[in-house]
Enzyme design. Structure first.
Site, PDB file in Angstrom:
ATOM      1  N   ASP A  19       0.834  -1.198   0.000  1.00 65.19           N
ATOM      2  CA  ASP A  19       0.000   0.000   0.000  1.00 65.19           C
ATOM      3  C   ASP A  19       0.872   1.254   0.000  1.00 65.19           C
ATOM      4  O   ASP A  19       0.635   2.188  -0.773  1.00 65.19           O
ATOM      5  CB  ASP A  19      -0.920  -0.021   1.223  1.00 65.19           C
ATOM      6  CG  ASP A  19      -1.739   1.241   1.366  1.00 65.19           C
ATOM      7  OD1 ASP A  19      -2.498   1.572   0.436  1.00 65.19           O
ATOM      8  OD2 ASP A  19      -1.624   1.915   2.414  1.00 65.19           O
ATOM      9  N   ALA A  20       1.888   1.262   0.836  1.00 64.22           N
ATOM     10  CA  ALA A  20       2.778   2.424   0.928  1.00 64.22           C
ATOM     11  C   ALA A  20       3.572   2.629  -0.361  1.00 64.22           C
ATOM     12  O   ALA A  20       3.696   3.754  -0.855  1.00 64.22           O
ATOM     13  CB  ALA A  20       3.724   2.255   2.118  1.00 64.22           C
TER      14      ALA A  20
END
Length: 133
Positions: A19-20
């Site tokens: 996600d990051a």
């Protein structure tokens, strides 16, 4: 972290880092396009990072057999992971698919598969770019 350690991570952990990493790809892309106003950045970023967008990308990848068997393994690990988090703006199935998407980004990043990660990003970009303002 070495490849073996990364490959042992659960789907939620892979999705966490994925996600990051994906968010950074999106933010850099939007800044490169010349977007600087926070409202426009947020509006356009959502078109990439929402669960619905990520599920759309996975669907497009599935249509052309884009994912390798290795990547499918980690997609399924993420998709099937039991998360304590609940979907905010989407249904559970879409949320789980997006978790699988992020898990693939995570495993590609942690195993230093930079070229493949770039291909993954390019495919994602091509799939979503038409929806941008």
């Amino acid at each position: 972290m070495n490849k073996q350690q990364a490959e042992l991570l659960n789907g939620i952990a892979l999705a966490y880092i994925g996600d990051a990493i994906y968010e950074v790809f999106v933010r850099e892309y939007l800044l490169d396009k010349g977007l600087t106003k926070p409202a426009m950045l947020q509006k356009n970023a959502t078109k990439f990072v929402s669960a619905k967008a990520q599920a759309k990308i996975i669907s497009a990848m599935d249509e052309v057999d884009f994912l390798t068997e290795y990547e499918l393994t980690y997609f399924k690990r993420g998709r099937n992971a039991h998360s304590k988090t609940t979907a905010k703006n989407t249904d559970v199935v879409t949320y789980r698919i997006s978790t699988g998407f992020e898990a693939v980004v995570g495993i590609l990043h942690l195993t230093q598969q930079k070229e493949r990660l770039q291909e993954f990003w390019d495919f994602s970009l091509k799939t979503i770019e038409a929806d941008l303002v």
